[in-house]
Design an enzyme around this catalytic site. Sequence first.
Site, PDB file in Angstrom:
ATOM      1  N   SER A 161       0.333  -0.731  -0.158  1.00 25.07           N
ATOM      2  CA  SER A 161       0.155   0.153  -0.136  1.00 25.07           C
ATOM      3  C   SER A 161       1.006   1.052   0.053  1.00 25.07           C
ATOM      4  O   SER A 161       1.817   1.615  -1.284  1.00 25.07           O
ATOM      5  CB  SER A 161      -0.684   0.156   1.138  1.00 25.07           C
ATOM      6  OG  SER A 161      -1.658   0.896   1.541  1.00 25.07           O
ATOM      7  N   GLU A 167      -8.606  -5.521  -4.492  1.00 23.66           N
ATOM      8  CA  GLU A 167      -8.195  -4.711  -3.876  1.00 23.66           C
ATOM      9  C   GLU A 167      -9.253  -3.338  -2.881  1.00 23.66           C
ATOM     10  O   GLU A 167      -9.359  -3.613  -1.722  1.00 23.66           O
ATOM     11  CB  GLU A 167      -7.740  -3.647  -4.477  1.00 23.66           C
ATOM     12  CG  GLU A 167      -5.914  -4.494  -4.955  1.00 23.66           C
ATOM     13  CD  GLU A 167      -5.055  -4.766  -3.913  1.00 23.66           C
ATOM     14  OE1 GLU A 167      -5.209  -4.203  -3.111  1.00 23.66           O
ATOM     15  OE2 GLU A 167      -4.119  -4.882  -4.124  1.00 23.66           O
ATOM     16  N   HIS A 206      -8.042  -6.064  -0.553  1.00 23.98           N
ATOM     17  CA  HIS A 206      -5.907  -4.274  -0.096  1.00 23.98           C
ATOM     18  C   HIS A 206      -5.504  -5.344   1.252  1.00 23.98           C
ATOM     19  O   HIS A 206      -6.621  -5.863   2.590  1.00 23.98           O
ATOM     20  CB  HIS A 206      -6.564  -3.592   0.207  1.00 23.98           C
ATOM     21  CG  HIS A 206      -5.307  -2.405   0.191  1.00 23.98           C
ATOM     22  ND1 HIS A 206      -4.487  -2.762  -0.723  1.00 23.98           N
ATOM     23  CD2 HIS A 206      -4.850  -1.523   1.045  1.00 23.98           C
ATOM     24  CE1 HIS A 206      -3.393  -1.438  -0.519  1.00 23.98           C
ATOM     25  NE2 HIS A 206      -3.504  -1.656   1.267  1.00 23.98           N
TER      26      HIS A 206
END
Length: 505
Positions: free
Chosen positions: A185, A316, A423
């Site tokens: 990320s 995600e 995610h």
Amino acid sequence: MDSVVVRTGSGELQGTSEGGVSRFLGVPYAASPADSGWLLPPAPVPPWEGVRPATEYGPTVPKNAYPMPSREMLTEPVVDGDECLNLNIWSPGTDGFAPVFVWIHGGAFRNGSGIVPQYDGTAFARDGVVCVTINYRLGLYGSLDTGDGHTNIGLRDQIAALRWVQDNIAAFGGDPARVTIGGESAGGMSVTSLLASPLTEGLFRGAIAQSGAGHHATSPAGARAVSAFLADTLGIEADREAFARVPRADLLAAQEKVGIVVQTDPDPAKWGEIAANTMPFEPVVGDDVMPVLPYGGLRGGRGAAVSVLVGTNADEMLFFLAPTGIVAGVDQAGYGAVAGAVARYGFADPAAVVEAYKGGRNDSPGKVMAAVAADWFFGIPAVRVAEARADRAQADGGAAAPTYVYQFGWSSTARGGTLGSCHALEIGFVFDTLAARDGENLTGPNPPQALADEMHAAWVRFITDGAPGWEPYTPDHREVRIFDIESETVVDPRPEQRVLWEGLR
């Protein structure tokens, strides 16, 4: 548990050794910001006398809590104290010369730390890798830009940590010539920022960018718009000295407010590039750390000698859109609402984009919208990093280091199975820490250990030898490793969707 002592450039450290793994926790790589300045670049660690204990995690940097519902899915440890520019080391032994993996945590440049339980480096050390996790300054402490030349403090912290590793990691059994950086990320965005930075040459030979690549940064104008909003909220002048005089609690309150306002009123006229990704704190383009957008730096040949592993998760955006009820709401509104939402990405025919994304796991309007948003935010930047490097390697006659691409496809069973392969889900598999505290909040119960064994081993191979176990990505052979219950390697897995983004940012 045995005691083990090593000597660094600043003094001696006492760690512990158990089961063939040596641990050194809370090791300072820069001076305390309380001494060097909370809003100023990092300074060297001052030397100490005697043996300093390194048996407990050190302080984390100032930050707000995760917003709901992310707070229910992600663990956010907090340790109070000023000496927060520290790192943690897990080593297979202090007398070796092992490859090194330096992990840069995620959290939208506002959250996270190097002591999240899923980042425990024991499994890497068990498998012959020295693992290092770091803290770096977040939020306004890491990104404040007031026009005074002090920019990208968070990235400068990361660079200081990498220089500390170069100078000291041999004492912990690591090889400074075989350092790989990795992150997820905001950590993945940091990795590509460092990969493209002129200030990092020679600091690492490999880079792993998970769910974050080379497109997300802001201009000085965008960063200064955030600074102006913060100053107005606090009732001060928008200069660094004025910010430095504000109590920490007030700074964090203003920081939380700007995050909410950017999310609820993402006006490009007000926020510039920040309005698109709604991250008010992110790297700033135009200084010595990041002269150009990372993607542009990579196209220009920056980091060409560094091997890269880059990839994303299949779903995600379900992390952000499913628990909040947005996916369910879009499902009720229908595909017409999706076309309106995706038009903001600049497509000439949004309805055709919706049709191209239908099918397979994207069978509902909400999931189609999530898939398009995920490609804009994560998937396409990763592909473009791979293609920029592959094009450069081809132009250089194959002299540049290879790039490998992956996708994580296993779906979580948490929250009623609504998260998909969301995610941050892959982290416990990469670190082989599926049993870590609170891990089931994201994975659900009994996640597949065999998949963790497979994925962790691929990362160990890349860190050790520069090759994870499948062929590099090239313009003529877009090979992607799909990690799932039955993993497979495919060529150009989603060509129709990929080409839709050509010519768009």
